[in-house]
Design a protein around this motif. Sequence first.
Motif, PDB file in Angstrom:
ATOM      1  N   SER A 105       0.582  -1.680   0.302  1.00  0.00           N
ATOM      2  CA  SER A 105      -0.054   0.188   0.008  1.00  0.00           C
ATOM      3  C   SER A 105       0.677   1.204   0.134  1.00  0.00           C
ATOM      4  CB  SER A 105      -1.477  -0.118   1.027  1.00  0.00           C
ATOM      5  OG  SER A 105      -0.362   0.114   2.058  1.00  0.00           O
ATOM      6  N   LEU A 106       2.076   1.025   0.543  1.00  0.00           N
ATOM      7  CA  LEU A 106       2.802   2.419   0.471  1.00  0.00           C
ATOM      8  C   LEU A 106       3.875   2.575  -1.229  1.00  0.00           C
ATOM      9  CD1 LEU A 106       4.568   1.584   3.873  1.00  0.00           C
ATOM     10  CD2 LEU A 106       2.707   2.531   3.490  1.00  0.00           C
ATOM     11  N   LEU A 108       1.421   3.491  -2.829  1.00  0.00           N
ATOM     12  CA  LEU A 108       0.782   4.833  -3.268  1.00  0.00           C
ATOM     13  C   LEU A 108       0.398   6.132  -2.584  1.00  0.00           C
ATOM     14  CD1 LEU A 108      -2.720   2.220  -2.882  1.00  0.00           C
ATOM     15  CD2 LEU A 108      -1.695   3.365  -4.815  1.00  0.00           C
ATOM     16  N   THR A 109       1.797   6.024  -1.771  1.00  0.00           N
ATOM     17  CA  THR A 109       1.947   7.088  -0.599  1.00  0.00           C
ATOM     18  C   THR A 109       3.696   7.554  -0.779  1.00  0.00           C
ATOM     19  OG1 THR A 109       2.068   5.507   1.365  1.00  0.00           O
ATOM     20  CG2 THR A 109      -0.545   6.498   1.192  1.00  0.00           C
ATOM     21  N   VAL A 110       4.675   7.080   0.458  1.00  0.00           N
ATOM     22  CA  VAL A 110       5.623   7.614   0.312  1.00  0.00           C
ATOM     23  C   VAL A 110       6.868   6.684  -0.202  1.00  0.00           C
ATOM     24  CG1 VAL A 110       4.774   7.964   3.110  1.00  0.00           C
ATOM     25  CG2 VAL A 110       5.894   5.827   2.148  1.00  0.00           C
ATOM     26  N   ASP A 113       7.434   9.152  -4.223  1.00  0.00           N
ATOM     27  CA  ASP A 113       8.461  10.243  -3.789  1.00  0.00           C
ATOM     28  C   ASP A 113      10.125   9.631  -3.465  1.00  0.00           C
ATOM     29  OD1 ASP A 113       7.451  11.949  -5.093  1.00  0.00           O
ATOM     30  OD2 ASP A 113       5.704  12.201  -3.088  1.00  0.00           O
ATOM     31  N   ARG A 152       3.374  -1.025   8.384  1.00  0.00           N
ATOM     32  CA  ARG A 152       2.544   0.103   8.869  1.00  0.00           C
ATOM     33  C   ARG A 152       2.535  -0.559  10.417  1.00  0.00           C
ATOM     34  NH1 ARG A 152      -1.599   3.028   6.234  1.00  0.00           N
ATOM     35  NH2 ARG A 152      -1.432   3.309   4.082  1.00  0.00           N
ATOM     36  N   LEU A 167       4.806   9.233   8.275  1.00  0.00           N
ATOM     37  CA  LEU A 167       3.323   9.302   7.930  1.00  0.00           C
ATOM     38  C   LEU A 167       2.310   8.796   8.694  1.00  0.00           C
ATOM     39  CD1 LEU A 167       1.208  10.181   5.227  1.00  0.00           C
ATOM     40  CD2 LEU A 167       1.644   8.170   4.582  1.00  0.00           C
ATOM     41  N   GLU A 169      -2.512   8.930   9.060  1.00  0.00           N
ATOM     42  CA  GLU A 169      -2.889   8.742   8.397  1.00  0.00           C
ATOM     43  C   GLU A 169      -4.564   7.728   8.375  1.00  0.00           C
ATOM     44  OE1 GLU A 169      -3.442   6.737   4.335  1.00  0.00           O
ATOM     45  OE2 GLU A 169      -1.790   4.967   4.940  1.00  0.00           O
ATOM     46  N   SER A 251      -5.270   6.210   2.054  1.00  0.00           N
ATOM     47  CA  SER A 251      -4.441   6.400   0.567  1.00  0.00           C
ATOM     48  C   SER A 251      -5.266   4.913  -0.533  1.00  0.00           C
ATOM     49  CB  SER A 251      -3.011   5.619   0.769  1.00  0.00           C
ATOM     50  OG  SER A 251      -2.414   4.587   1.764  1.00  0.00           O
ATOM     51  N   ARG A 254      -7.142   5.533  -3.488  1.00  0.00           N
ATOM     52  CA  ARG A 254      -6.628   5.938  -5.075  1.00  0.00           C
ATOM     53  C   ARG A 254      -6.412   4.929  -5.661  1.00  0.00           C
ATOM     54  NH1 ARG A 254      -0.990   8.966  -2.637  1.00  0.00           N
ATOM     55  NH2 ARG A 254      -1.329  10.676  -1.773  1.00  0.00           N
TER      56      ARG A 254
END
Length: 302
Positions: A105-106, A108-110, A113, A152, A167, A169, A251, A254
């Motif tokens: 799932s990450l 989709l997030t950190v 980048d 997570r 992060l 959320e 997240s 997405r």
Amino acid sequence: MARPDIPLAQLHAFVVLAEELHFGRAAARLGIAQPPLSQQIRRLEDKVGHALFRREPGRVTLTPAGRELLPAARRALTDLADGLAAARAVGSGQAGRLRIGFAASLALTVLPDLLRTFRQRFPGVHLDIREMTSAPQLTALRDKTIDVGLLREPPAVDAELEFRTVLSEPFVAVLPAAHPLAAQRVVPLAELADSPFVLLPRAAGPQLYDQITGLCAAAGFPPRIAQHAVEWQTVCALAGAGLGVSLAPASIRRIRLRGVAFRRVEPGTARTRVAVAWVRNDRSPLVAHLLAAVGHDPRDRP
């Protein structure tokens, strides 16, 4: 036959003299006097067992043995220079291999980048990216089969590992689009009590699993788990197929799947943490660079 132990200084002196073909110029280039240069060449010739230069008044030339040795001597010096440069690059964290575990799932997030930032700063480092759920990451870190993990809900305390939150959320409800609650913008958690649930198995991430079931318990019901799925995308797909509902990190919205609705939940105070994890007291420069890329450098700690 034993290989002769030839100091690299002798090979260097030989190559410079072979290029200059003049003892004075070669000595000046090496930054030494002529007698030490002559001694180094004599010692090298003794180890080879043959003269490498013909010494004539006002003239120095390579012998056949010298011409044969010259390419190999140059390769040896080049290989050493390349090896030293590579060792320095690895030692400073400018090169090498960094093994990173990450929960799916990450992506989709950190993760994107982070990888982009790291690659821009350290293009010479090979990134070995391994998708795995949180619990296997903890095992892999302890077994030293990965260097850093992105997961997570890390354990509150671990004797071998360190964690830093990168992060936080909220949760959302994952519903079949035809579910009656999908018509609402916000879903009271208690209203999911009669719906079957699709969840990740507890073994994949015990802390996250316990947090989700704990939220349900706080809302007055134990979730009736109809199906397990290892990845959040599969959880969403099964929910869209009508097999149940779920609670997931925000997240996950997405993920674009037909037939799936994502809705905010009440109470909305619960949040799930994403953390970077590494072996306690690891001072690898590669790990330090990765932690700095996510905003935490362990070398800054007292």
